[in-house]
Design a protein around this motif. Structure first.
Motif: not given
Length: 165
Positions: A57-61, A72-81
């Protein structure tokens, strides 16, 4: 004279500008990477957890961390794809064989030297040396002969020194 006094300040301001510019560039790359996430992508969070993206979503994953585990995580908490190959290698232990046609390195180096292994070193009649760790039972079965031999050798050296004087 005033230019010489201002030169350190000019260099300091230039260095600060370059550092902030590179930090902004890295931050922009991270934002682009997070925006390119799609359902099914493997990701690593900044905390080190590996999971599969289920919804973005816009701010979450929404991440699928295992059977029946959705987080449910915030997008900013994703370190690497991660790429599919890298994700499978890390999470499932599946090695993708990129160099299937490449030369295989042998277990021993005899074929790399170009000499015949049988002809290069003659076989010896001595038993192989065991470099493994010994059990406590094996140590107690061994006589303490080497310790006495060193004390006998030292006493002989001392006797030899007294005779030479």
């Amino acid at each position: 004279m005033s230019l010489v006094t201002l030169l350190p300040f000019i260099v300091l301001i230039g260095a600060m500008f370059l550092m902030t510019r590179s930090a902004k560039k890295k931050q922009q790359q991270a934002v682009e990477m997070r925006n390119q996430m799609q359902p099914g992508s493997g990701v690593r969070t900044i905390g080190g957890m590996y999971a599969t993206v289920k919804e973005v979503s816009e701010d979450t994953v929404l991440l699928d961390a295992g059977p029946g585990v959705e987080l449910l995580f915030a997008k900013n908490s994703i370190g690497a794809v991660l790429s599919d190959d890298e994700y499978n290698r890390i999470v499932h232990g599946v090695e993708h064989d990129l160099k299937a046609d490449a030369d295989v390195v042998p277990d021993d180096a005899s074929s790399l030297t170009g000499t015949d292994a049988a002809g290069s070193a003659p076989a010896s009649d001595e038993p192989a040396v065991d470099l493994g760790k010994k059990d406590a039972d094996d140590e107690s079965a061994e006589p303490a002969e080497p310790a006495r031999a060193t004390t006998d050798d030292q006493s002989k050296k001392t006797d030899g020194d007294t005779e030479a004087k």
